[in-house]
Structure formats: C-alpha cells, structure tokens
Scaffold this motif. Structure first.
Motif, PDB file in Angstrom:
ATOM      1  N   LEU A 130      -5.249   7.112   7.509  1.00 43.38           N
ATOM      2  CA  LEU A 130      -6.010   5.915   7.174  1.00 43.38           C
ATOM      3  C   LEU A 130      -7.454   6.106   7.595  1.00 43.38           C
ATOM      4  O   LEU A 130      -7.742   6.792   8.566  1.00 43.38           O
ATOM      5  CB  LEU A 130      -5.434   4.692   7.898  1.00 43.38           C
ATOM      6  N   SER A 131      -8.350   5.488   6.855  1.00 48.43           N
ATOM      7  CA  SER A 131      -9.769   5.446   7.207  1.00 48.43           C
ATOM      8  C   SER A 131     -10.047   4.048   7.727  1.00 48.43           C
ATOM      9  O   SER A 131      -9.592   3.064   7.146  1.00 48.43           O
ATOM     10  CB  SER A 131     -10.600   5.738   5.952  1.00 48.43           C
ATOM     11  N   ILE A 132     -10.795   3.951   8.826  1.00 51.10           N
ATOM     12  CA  ILE A 132     -11.121   2.652   9.387  1.00 51.10           C
ATOM     13  C   ILE A 132     -12.615   2.616   9.682  1.00 51.10           C
ATOM     14  O   ILE A 132     -13.170   3.579  10.206  1.00 51.10           O
ATOM     15  CB  ILE A 132     -10.283   2.348  10.648  1.00 51.10           C
TER      16      ILE A 132
ATOM     17  N   LEU B 279       0.812  -1.220   0.000  1.00 53.62           N
ATOM     18  CA  LEU B 279       0.000   0.000   0.000  1.00 53.62           C
ATOM     19  C   LEU B 279       0.846   1.271   0.000  1.00 53.62           C
ATOM     20  O   LEU B 279       0.310   2.364  -0.005  1.00 53.62           O
ATOM     21  CB  LEU B 279      -0.934   0.009   1.210  1.00 53.62           C
TER      22      LEU B 279
ATOM     23  N   ASP C 197       0.999   8.743   7.234  1.00 54.34           N
ATOM     24  CA  ASP C 197      -0.113   8.598   6.295  1.00 54.34           C
ATOM     25  C   ASP C 197      -1.425   8.496   7.068  1.00 54.34           C
ATOM     26  O   ASP C 197      -1.481   7.937   8.160  1.00 54.34           O
ATOM     27  CB  ASP C 197       0.048   7.339   5.431  1.00 54.34           C
TER      28      ASP C 197
ATOM     29  N   VAL D 291     -12.363  -2.548   8.201  1.00 51.74           N
ATOM     30  CA  VAL D 291     -11.790  -2.261   6.888  1.00 51.74           C
ATOM     31  C   VAL D 291     -10.919  -1.022   7.055  1.00 51.74           C
ATOM     32  O   VAL D 291     -11.361  -0.007   7.596  1.00 51.74           O
ATOM     33  CB  VAL D 291     -12.900  -1.995   5.837  1.00 51.74           C
ATOM     34  N   ILE D 292      -9.675  -1.123   6.619  1.00 54.96           N
ATOM     35  CA  ILE D 292      -8.725  -0.011   6.726  1.00 54.96           C
ATOM     36  C   ILE D 292      -8.320   0.386   5.309  1.00 54.96           C
ATOM     37  O   ILE D 292      -7.919  -0.462   4.512  1.00 54.96           O
ATOM     38  CB  ILE D 292      -7.486  -0.415   7.537  1.00 54.96           C
ATOM     39  N   LYS D 293      -8.421   1.682   5.017  1.00 56.80           N
ATOM     40  CA  LYS D 293      -8.043   2.185   3.690  1.00 56.80           C
ATOM     41  C   LYS D 293      -7.081   3.346   3.848  1.00 56.80           C
ATOM     42  O   LYS D 293      -7.228   4.167   4.747  1.00 56.80           O
ATOM     43  CB  LYS D 293      -9.276   2.671   2.926  1.00 56.80           C
ATOM     44  N   LYS D 294      -6.122   3.411   2.949  1.00 58.81           N
ATOM     45  CA  LYS D 294      -5.204   4.545   2.915  1.00 58.81           C
ATOM     46  C   LYS D 294      -5.922   5.720   2.257  1.00 58.81           C
ATOM     47  O   LYS D 294      -6.523   5.573   1.191  1.00 58.81           O
ATOM     48  CB  LYS D 294      -3.950   4.192   2.121  1.00 58.81           C
ATOM     49  N   LEU D 295      -5.871   6.875   2.897  1.00 61.51           N
ATOM     50  CA  LEU D 295      -6.466   8.072   2.305  1.00 61.51           C
ATOM     51  C   LEU D 295      -5.459   8.709   1.355  1.00 61.51           C
ATOM     52  O   LEU D 295      -4.248   8.659   1.602  1.00 61.51           O
ATOM     53  CB  LEU D 295      -6.867   9.062   3.399  1.00 61.51           C
TER      54      LEU D 295
ATOM     55  N   ASN E  29     -17.621  -2.879   8.272  1.00 59.88           N
ATOM     56  CA  ASN E  29     -18.523  -3.138   7.151  1.00 59.88           C
ATOM     57  C   ASN E  29     -19.765  -3.884   7.637  1.00 59.88           C
ATOM     58  O   ASN E  29     -19.922  -4.126   8.841  1.00 59.88           O
ATOM     59  CB  ASN E  29     -17.799  -3.879   6.017  1.00 59.88           C
TER      60      ASN E  29
END
Length: 89
Positions: free
Chosen positions: A32-34, A24, A30, A43-47, A37
């Motif tokens: 992250l959105s957590i 990633l 950085d 669910v962890i996403k890089k912003l 679901n």
C-alpha cells in the motif's frame, strides 16, 4: 462508501475495515502507498501487483506500428493498435 472508525495501535498500526478490504481486493502481503494530501488527510492506495501489471499489458496489441515524423501512423496497417488507442474514447 461511508467513512468508518478505526483506532491506532501502540505500534502505529490501523485496521482497514473488512468491507473496504473486500472492495479493494486487499490480501495479506499486498503493498500500500500512504501519504498526506493537501488537506492534511491520510490517503491509502493499493499498489498494483505483478499480476495486475500482467493483466494490464496482456491486451496491448503486439504489431509493428510505423509512426512518421509528425506522430501519425496508418491505422489500416496497424488496425489492432488503432482499435486499442481509441477503445475507451
């Protein structure tokens, strides 16, 4: 990529395994959105960073596009816009 085991610290922190961080391109600081679901899974996403946004918009054509009341435009008068609109189709 297979799932990995990690554990929760007393402060609620988790370690993201290095191979996932590399995939990633996660760097110190950085954002992250957590979220949870519908299956109650984290669910962890890089912003996107400012540089990510810059790289995304730098290829958007900068030309005048006249769109009529029907949402149509003359692709011969706006060739770069037309190419950009259909490059991934």
């Amino acid at each position: 990529m297979k799932s990995k085991m990690t554990k929760l610290s007393s402060k609620g922190q988790i370690v993201i395994p290095i191979d996932m961080r590399k995939k990633l391109d996660l760097q110190d600081g950085d954002k992250l959105s957590i979220f949870l679901n519908e299956n109650n899974e984290l669910v962890i996403k890089k912003l996107p960073t400012a540089l990510d946004w810059h790289d995304l918009i730098k290829n958007i054509p900068n030309e005048k596009v006249d769109i009529d009341k029907n949402g149509q435009y003359d692709h011969q008068k706006s060739p770069n816009f037309h190419k950009w609109m259909f490059e991934n189709k």
